[in-house]
Write a protein that holds these residues in place. Sequence first.
Motif, mmCIF file in Angstrom:
data_model
loop_
_atom_site.group_PDB
_atom_site.id
_atom_site.type_symbol
_atom_site.label_atom_id
_atom_site.label_comp_id
_atom_site.label_asym_id
_atom_site.label_seq_id
_atom_site.Cartn_x
_atom_site.Cartn_y
_atom_site.Cartn_z
ATOM 1 N N ASN A 3 -13.890 -2.321 11.572
ATOM 2 C CA ASN A 3 -15.092 -2.748 12.275
ATOM 3 C C ASN A 3 -15.160 -2.210 13.689
ATOM 4 O O ASN A 3 -15.647 -2.835 14.609
ATOM 5 N N LYS A 4 -14.629 -0.987 13.829
ATOM 6 C CA LYS A 4 -14.693 -0.292 15.113
ATOM 7 C C LYS A 4 -13.988 -1.035 16.238
ATOM 8 O O LYS A 4 -14.214 -0.795 17.412
ATOM 9 N N THR A 5 -13.150 -1.978 15.910
ATOM 10 C CA THR A 5 -12.419 -2.688 16.957
ATOM 11 C C THR A 5 -11.081 -2.019 17.180
ATOM 12 O O THR A 5 -10.512 -1.437 16.287
ATOM 13 N N THR A 6 -10.607 -2.094 18.369
ATOM 14 C CA THR A 6 -9.341 -1.435 18.689
ATOM 15 C C THR A 6 -8.155 -2.377 18.485
ATOM 16 O O THR A 6 -7.025 -1.990 18.725
ATOM 17 N N ARG A 7 -8.413 -3.602 18.057
ATOM 18 C CA ARG A 7 -7.313 -4.550 17.907
ATOM 19 C C ARG A 7 -6.724 -4.452 16.505
ATOM 20 O O ARG A 7 -7.438 -4.440 15.509
ATOM 21 N N LEU A 8 -5.410 -4.371 16.444
ATOM 22 C CA LEU A 8 -4.701 -4.354 15.175
ATOM 23 C C LEU A 8 -4.167 -5.755 14.915
ATOM 24 O O LEU A 8 -3.092 -6.124 15.391
ATOM 25 N N TYR A 9 -4.930 -6.535 14.149
ATOM 26 C CA TYR A 9 -4.562 -7.934 13.940
ATOM 27 C C TYR A 9 -3.249 -8.071 13.187
ATOM 28 O O TYR A 9 -2.494 -9.029 13.407
ATOM 29 N N PHE A 10 -2.970 -7.149 12.287
ATOM 30 C CA PHE A 10 -1.743 -7.282 11.507
ATOM 31 C C PHE A 10 -0.495 -7.142 12.386
ATOM 32 O O PHE A 10 0.563 -7.687 12.068
ATOM 33 N N ILE A 11 -0.619 -6.429 13.513
ATOM 34 C CA ILE A 11 0.514 -6.296 14.435
ATOM 35 C C ILE A 11 0.801 -7.625 15.125
ATOM 36 O O ILE A 11 1.958 -8.040 15.262
ATOM 37 N N ASP A 12 -0.257 -8.315 15.555
ATOM 38 C CA ASP A 12 -0.067 -9.637 16.154
ATOM 39 C C ASP A 12 0.552 -10.597 15.141
ATOM 40 O O ASP A 12 1.419 -11.414 15.484
ATOM 41 N N ALA A 13 0.100 -10.498 13.880
ATOM 42 C CA ALA A 13 0.650 -11.362 12.835
ATOM 43 C C ALA A 13 2.123 -11.035 12.575
ATOM 44 O O ALA A 13 2.940 -11.940 12.358
ATOM 45 N N MET A 14 2.478 -9.756 12.604
ATOM 46 C CA MET A 14 3.883 -9.358 12.438
ATOM 47 C C MET A 14 4.747 -9.906 13.552
ATOM 48 O O MET A 14 5.861 -10.394 13.324
ATOM 49 N N LEU A 265 15.536 0.174 9.002
ATOM 50 C CA LEU A 265 14.294 0.891 9.295
ATOM 51 C C LEU A 265 13.401 0.896 8.052
ATOM 52 O O LEU A 265 12.176 0.755 8.155
ATOM 53 N N GLY A 266 14.015 1.040 6.881
ATOM 54 C CA GLY A 266 13.259 0.933 5.639
ATOM 55 C C GLY A 266 12.649 -0.449 5.473
ATOM 56 O O GLY A 266 11.492 -0.591 5.057
ATOM 57 N N ASP A 267 13.422 -1.489 5.820
ATOM 58 C CA ASP A 267 12.888 -2.862 5.775
ATOM 59 C C ASP A 267 11.676 -3.007 6.693
ATOM 60 O O ASP A 267 10.678 -3.646 6.332
ATOM 61 N N VAL A 268 11.771 -2.425 7.879
ATOM 62 C CA VAL A 268 10.669 -2.501 8.842
ATOM 63 C C VAL A 268 9.405 -1.872 8.255
ATOM 64 O O VAL A 268 8.300 -2.441 8.359
ATOM 65 N N LEU A 269 9.542 -0.721 7.630
ATOM 66 C CA LEU A 269 8.381 -0.044 7.040
ATOM 67 C C LEU A 269 7.783 -0.867 5.897
ATOM 68 O O LEU A 269 6.554 -0.921 5.740
ATOM 69 N N LEU A 270 8.638 -1.514 5.110
ATOM 70 C CA LEU A 270 8.129 -2.383 4.050
ATOM 71 C C LEU A 270 7.363 -3.570 4.626
ATOM 72 O O LEU A 270 6.308 -3.962 4.101
ATOM 73 N N VAL A 271 7.888 -4.151 5.702
ATOM 74 C CA VAL A 271 7.193 -5.265 6.361
ATOM 75 C C VAL A 271 5.841 -4.793 6.892
ATOM 76 O O VAL A 271 4.821 -5.489 6.756
ATOM 77 N N PHE A 272 5.806 -3.607 7.490
ATOM 78 C CA PHE A 272 4.538 -3.041 7.951
ATOM 79 C C PHE A 272 3.548 -2.930 6.792
ATOM 80 O O PHE A 272 2.373 -3.295 6.929
ATOM 81 N N SER A 273 4.007 -2.408 5.656
ATOM 82 C CA SER A 273 3.102 -2.204 4.524
ATOM 83 C C SER A 273 2.558 -3.531 4.001
ATOM 84 O O SER A 273 1.373 -3.631 3.657
ATOM 85 N N VAL A 274 3.409 -4.571 3.962
ATOM 86 C CA VAL A 274 2.965 -5.886 3.489
ATOM 87 C C VAL A 274 1.921 -6.475 4.431
ATOM 88 O O VAL A 274 0.871 -6.979 3.990
ATOM 89 N N PHE A 275 2.170 -6.393 5.723
ATOM 90 C CA PHE A 275 1.226 -6.976 6.675
ATOM 91 C C PHE A 275 -0.066 -6.167 6.748
ATOM 92 O O PHE A 275 -1.145 -6.741 6.973
ATOM 93 N N GLY A 280 -6.452 -8.588 6.106
ATOM 94 C CA GLY A 280 -7.702 -9.344 6.072
ATOM 95 C C GLY A 280 -7.497 -10.843 6.111
ATOM 96 O O GLY A 280 -8.424 -11.592 6.441
ATOM 97 N N LEU A 281 -6.285 -11.302 5.792
ATOM 98 C CA LEU A 281 -5.993 -12.737 5.758
ATOM 99 C C LEU A 281 -5.269 -13.209 7.019
ATOM 100 O O LEU A 281 -4.912 -14.386 7.105
ATOM 101 N N LEU A 282 -5.040 -12.299 7.949
ATOM 102 C CA LEU A 282 -4.168 -12.601 9.089
ATOM 103 C C LEU A 282 -4.917 -12.680 10.422
ATOM 104 O O LEU A 282 -4.358 -12.374 11.457
ATOM 105 N N LYS A 283 -6.163 -13.098 10.361
ATOM 106 C CA LYS A 283 -6.959 -13.143 11.587
ATOM 107 C C LYS A 283 -7.164 -14.564 12.109
ATOM 108 O O LYS A 283 -7.998 -14.794 12.991
#
Length: 394
Positions: A3-14, A265-275, A280-283
């Motif tokens: 939605n053209k927003t610069t905020r990455l909500y999944f990062i805040d949720a992580m 580091l692999g775990d971190v990437l998996l966590v990124f992919s899940v979040f 859409g559910l993490l706002k």
Amino acid sequence: MENKTTRLYFIDAMRAWAILMMLQGHFIDGLLDTAFRDGSSVTFSIWKYFRGITAPVFFTVSGFIFTFLLIKGDKTGLQNPRVKKGIKRGLELLFIGYLLRMDLFGLLQGKIYDSFYLVDVLHCIGLSLLGIIGVYLLSQKRKKYIFPTALVSITVLLFIFEPTYKTWSFSFLPDAFANYLTKSNGSVFTILPWFGYAAFGAFLSVVFTKFKNFKHLYSVAIPLFAITGAALIAYSSDLFLHLSQSTDLQLFANVYFNNYLFIRLGDVLLVFSVFMLLRGLLKHSTVLKLGQSTLSIYIVHFIILYGSFTGLGLYRFFHHSLTPSVAISGALVFMIVCTFSALKYEDNKELIKLRITTILKFALVKIEAFSLGVFQLGKSRFFRLLRKVSRAKN
């Protein structure tokens, strides 16, 4: 950037997830009776594995968010206002890290205990932010790919050479500086290799910024992160074994025998992919607020659990003494208390700062008046003494 927003909500949720994992991890690890630490228990093994993911995720997300803000504007180099803010933030984290390890009772006796100089997560994150700024400034006048290449290269080099430098004692340095590089004195974290995760987070941030307007950003990123993460977990050890056999270098064999950094580091990437998948559910506002209040939560948890300033924390009274049921229920209560207290502080931060400033100013005025009174009294008595001495001589 949906939605053209610069905020990455999944990062805040992580970040919110990581801080909650840290709260329960520190509580249970510090207070659970050693008799219940059964490595053969599936439940305990799962908990222990996920606890090990927390710090890599936290460092990676910290590097990601900081760099995302650092490079999003039009200004570069020293003209970038985020550079000054970042330096201030890094130094602030270092200061808070030392402040939390201060013992007021020791200070009143004129003592600074060795534990004050130990390095923890805040010290390393603060220094990591300063390190990212350094790489950013050094690469600004070069081609754009130099900055992300330098960041990912730092990660790989720090992780590969970890078996070598972890054996160094750095005894030639004062303990206050050596503690950033070795755990031999009791430091919980060291800048090596943990800066590697922050640098990798910064690298991911540059990639996300570059492709922020790409229509299929998440459609590509989610499977790419998941596949790369799974590959690191499953095959990175085999890769280093093969490299060791092919090159006959002991370094690669050492990595193979203790390959936790690349697996994490692999775990971190998996966590990124899940979040990213669940973005859409993490706002929810509470989740986002938790993610944006991690420093306050960390400070509150440190005071309650470890007894900053006074030493009167839960760790002192219940260290390795709780049963699993009490530890689990206590961890839930601990998480609620820490997050609620921190969010209340964030809601009233300006008012609290104003009151603290007012109290400090009032105290300074009183101290100044008292000092002036003591000085005047001392001066009066000093001149009386001189007159008496003068009469005695006469």
